[in-house]
Design an enzyme around this catalytic site. Structure first.
Site, PDB file in Angstrom:
ATOM      1  N   GLY A  80       0.827  -1.156   0.064  1.00 47.47           N
ATOM      2  CA  GLY A  80      -0.024  -0.052  -0.118  1.00 47.47           C
ATOM      3  C   GLY A  80       0.789   1.198   0.138  1.00 47.47           C
TER       4      GLY A  80
ATOM      5  N   ASN B 279      -7.632   4.108   9.455  1.00 44.85           N
ATOM      6  CA  ASN B 279      -7.018   2.925   9.845  1.00 44.85           C
ATOM      7  C   ASN B 279      -7.273   3.149  11.560  1.00 44.85           C
ATOM      8  OD1 ASN B 279      -4.989   4.837   8.899  1.00 44.85           O
ATOM      9  ND2 ASN B 279      -3.732   3.773  10.055  1.00 44.85           N
TER      10      ASN B 279
ATOM     11  N   SER C 149      -3.860  -2.910  -0.426  1.00 42.59           N
ATOM     12  CA  SER C 149      -2.751  -3.626  -0.079  1.00 42.59           C
ATOM     13  C   SER C 149      -3.329  -5.095   0.178  1.00 42.59           C
ATOM     14  CB  SER C 149      -2.077  -3.153   1.258  1.00 42.59           C
ATOM     15  OG  SER C 149      -1.009  -3.843   1.739  1.00 42.59           O
ATOM     16  N   GLY C 150      -2.457  -6.184  -0.208  1.00 36.06           N
ATOM     17  CA  GLY C 150      -2.956  -7.665  -0.009  1.00 36.06           C
ATOM     18  C   GLY C 150      -2.990  -8.239   1.545  1.00 36.06           C
ATOM     19  N   HIS C 151      -1.926  -7.601   2.305  1.00 33.95           N
ATOM     20  CA  HIS C 151      -1.918  -8.189   3.506  1.00 33.95           C
ATOM     21  C   HIS C 151      -3.040  -7.748   4.584  1.00 33.95           C
ATOM     22  CE1 HIS C 151       0.153  -5.133   6.037  1.00 33.95           C
ATOM     23  NE2 HIS C 151       0.303  -4.635   5.063  1.00 33.95           N
TER      24      HIS C 151
ATOM     25  N   THR D 120      10.894  -7.686 -11.856  1.00 29.38           N
ATOM     26  CA  THR D 120      10.261  -9.029 -12.082  1.00 29.38           C
ATOM     27  C   THR D 120       8.675  -9.202 -11.375  1.00 29.38           C
ATOM     28  OG1 THR D 120      12.310  -9.878 -12.681  1.00 29.38           O
ATOM     29  CG2 THR D 120      10.462 -11.425 -12.205  1.00 29.38           C
TER      30      THR D 120
ATOM     31  N   CYS E 173       2.844   2.226  12.069  1.00 30.22           N
ATOM     32  CA  CYS E 173       3.854   2.748  11.589  1.00 30.22           C
ATOM     33  C   CYS E 173       4.243   4.140  12.409  1.00 30.22           C
ATOM     34  CB  CYS E 173       3.859   3.317  10.374  1.00 30.22           C
ATOM     35  SG  CYS E 173       2.521   1.906   9.211  1.00 30.22           S
TER      36      CYS E 173
HETATM   37  N1  PLP Z   1      -2.626   3.213   4.189  1.00 28.99           N
HETATM   38  C1  PLP Z   1      -3.490   2.708   5.370  1.00 28.99           C
HETATM   39  C2  PLP Z   1      -4.682   3.336   5.514  1.00 28.99           C
HETATM   40  C3  PLP Z   1      -2.927   1.653   6.044  1.00 28.99           C
HETATM   41  O1  PLP Z   1      -3.646   1.374   7.350  1.00 28.99           O
HETATM   42  C4  PLP Z   1      -1.685   0.909   5.809  1.00 28.99           C
HETATM   43  C5  PLP Z   1      -1.032   0.073   6.515  1.00 28.99           C
HETATM   44  O2  PLP Z   1      -1.205  -0.031   7.812  1.00 28.99           O
HETATM   45  C6  PLP Z   1      -1.039   1.180   4.631  1.00 28.99           C
HETATM   46  C7  PLP Z   1      -1.456   2.399   3.915  1.00 28.99           C
HETATM   47  C8  PLP Z   1       0.396   0.722   4.261  1.00 28.99           C
HETATM   48  O3  PLP Z   1       0.037  -0.422   3.585  1.00 28.99           O
HETATM   49  P1  PLP Z   1       1.373  -1.342   3.556  1.00 28.99           P
HETATM   50  O4  PLP Z   1       1.566  -1.859   4.818  1.00 28.99           O
HETATM   51  O5  PLP Z   1       0.936  -2.326   2.595  1.00 28.99           O
HETATM   52  O6  PLP Z   1       2.345  -0.687   2.975  1.00 28.99           O
END
Ligand code: PLP
Length: 378
Positions: free
Chosen positions: A69, A148, A194-196, A232, A320
């Site tokens: 993401g 988030n 974002s996949g995870h 790749t 983060c």
């Molecule tokens: N944007 C939001 C709202 C998120 O919650 C997150 C991850 O916590 C991200 C972006 C970043 O995604 P990634 O961990 O795949 O870099």
């Protein structure tokens, strides 16, 4: 162990893990190669692209696979601005993820007129304030779909209409990382996923770029992803992402209902504790998978550690973000400060959580909050 930190990352779905294994161990070929086994992988990736794009109401050519993401957000911001002539205004909300917010601060240093749109007490962008910030010089607006930390869901269709009315030249980018497959698709120019966050492995994401929107690539090299993202192709990650999206498409309604049930159960259990506050939208109004509550008189980090020692995983905010006392940027923007900010805990759910976990977690939290409050008074 009870895992209530699904906004940070989710457990990989067995079908997604199996898809990754297959494309790592059996069909491990580089999809850009010419022999038939590799061409088959290329076809599979094309099918995955079409499938995932369809979930955003997009054409396959409008979807670029990325590594996460963060990369999608960075590509959207820097890539679109680099494709425009001159500088101008950039508007982002005050509660964006650091991959947008820090990028915006960097753009400010590079000379862009960066301004931040405020949010209401739930964490949703104030449309009236956004309207006031939109000028003819605005080049880019970036507003997240689901916050988030608070679970606030922005009305992106309304944001889109506003942006196109007030600043027809401007592009709207939406960080959909917490929303994809959980909220209905929205109208915008770019959309990051974002996949995870939905049971695929870490290391795969995607960026929707509406046809006709110009974005300069971030990575230059072999020209993969139609030149938009060299490197790749991560076929294993993409196929795992596809498996997770396919599963969500089949069972998403059931998953959302389950997450909402767990959220409501935890909320009503925790509401029995005295001096607790809900941070964010009403329980029914926000995203089904996010609940943020403050336990007054208790430090969030201290409670988090006590819960962690007893097998409950929660968060005091985005993994983060820097979390010094009084430094939670998101809660500050929501007007949540002091004791209420210090005592904030985010719970985030997935399809794998149960109401029995909500009951057990609430009991543990009640005990620990009671204990920590006694300790504090001494
Ligand atoms: N944007 C939001 C709202 C998120 O919650 C997150 C991850 O916590 C991200 C972006 C970043 O995604 P990634 O961990 O795949 O870099």
């Amino acid at each position: 162990m009870i895992y209530f930190d699904n906004s940070a990352t989710t457990k990989v779905l067995p079908e997604a893990a199996e898809a990754a294994r297959r494309y790592m161990v059996e069909a491990y070929y580089n999809p850009a190669a010419a022999y038939s086994a590799a061409v088959q992988v290329e076809r599979d990736v094309a099918q995955a692209r079409a499938n995932i794009a369809a979930k955003m109401n997009a054409e396959p050519a409008e979807l670029t696979f990325t590594s996460c993401g963060t990369e999608s957000n960075n590509t959207a911001l820097y890539g679109s601005l680099r494709a425009m002539r001159g500088q101008g205004r950039v508007i982002v909300s005050a509660v964006e993820h650091p991959s947008v917010y820090e990028a915006a601060l960097d753009l400010k240093e590079r000379g862009y007129d960066v301004v931040f749109a405020g949010v209401d007490g739930t964490g949703a962008v104030r449309l009236d304030e956004l309207e006031g910030l939109l000028t003819q010089e605005t080049r880019l607006v970036s507003i997240m779909h689901v916050n988030n930390e608070s679970g606030a869901v922005n009305d992106i269709d309304a944001v889109y209409a506003l942006v196109k009315k007030r600043a027809p030249e401007a592009l709207l980018h939406v960080d959909g990382v917490q929303a994809f497959m959980k909220e209905a698709p929205v109208r915008c120019d770019m959309y990051s996923v974002s996949g995870h966050k939905l049971h695929a492995p870490k290391g795969v994401g995607a960026l929707y770029i509406r046809k006709g929107v110009r974005v300069k690539p971030y990575l230059i090299g072999g020209g993969q992803e139609s030149g938009m993202r060299s490197g790749t192709t991560n076929a294993a990650g993409i196929m795992a992402f596809n498996a997770a999206v396919t599963d969500y498409a089949l069972h998403g309604r059931e998953y959302r209902e389950n997450m909402l049930l767990v959220k409501k159960r935890l909320y009503s259990n925790l509401s029995r504790i005295r001096d607790v506050r809900l941070n964010g939208p009403a329980v029914d109004a926000g995203a089904a998978h996010i609940l943020n509550m403050s336990f007054m008189g208790v430090r969030g980090e201290v409670l988090l550690n006590a819960l962690s020692e007893r097998g409950l995983c929660v968060s005091t905010g985005s993994a983060c973000a820097a979390h010094k006392r009084g430094k939670n940027r998101i809660l500050n923007a929501m007007g949540i400060t002091g004791d209420r900010q210090d005592g904030a805990i985010r719970f985030s759910f997935s399809r794998f959580n149960t109401t029995a976990e909500a009951d057990a977690a609430a009991q543990l939290i009640e005990e620990q909050v009671g204990y920590l409050r006694r300790f504090r008074r001494r």
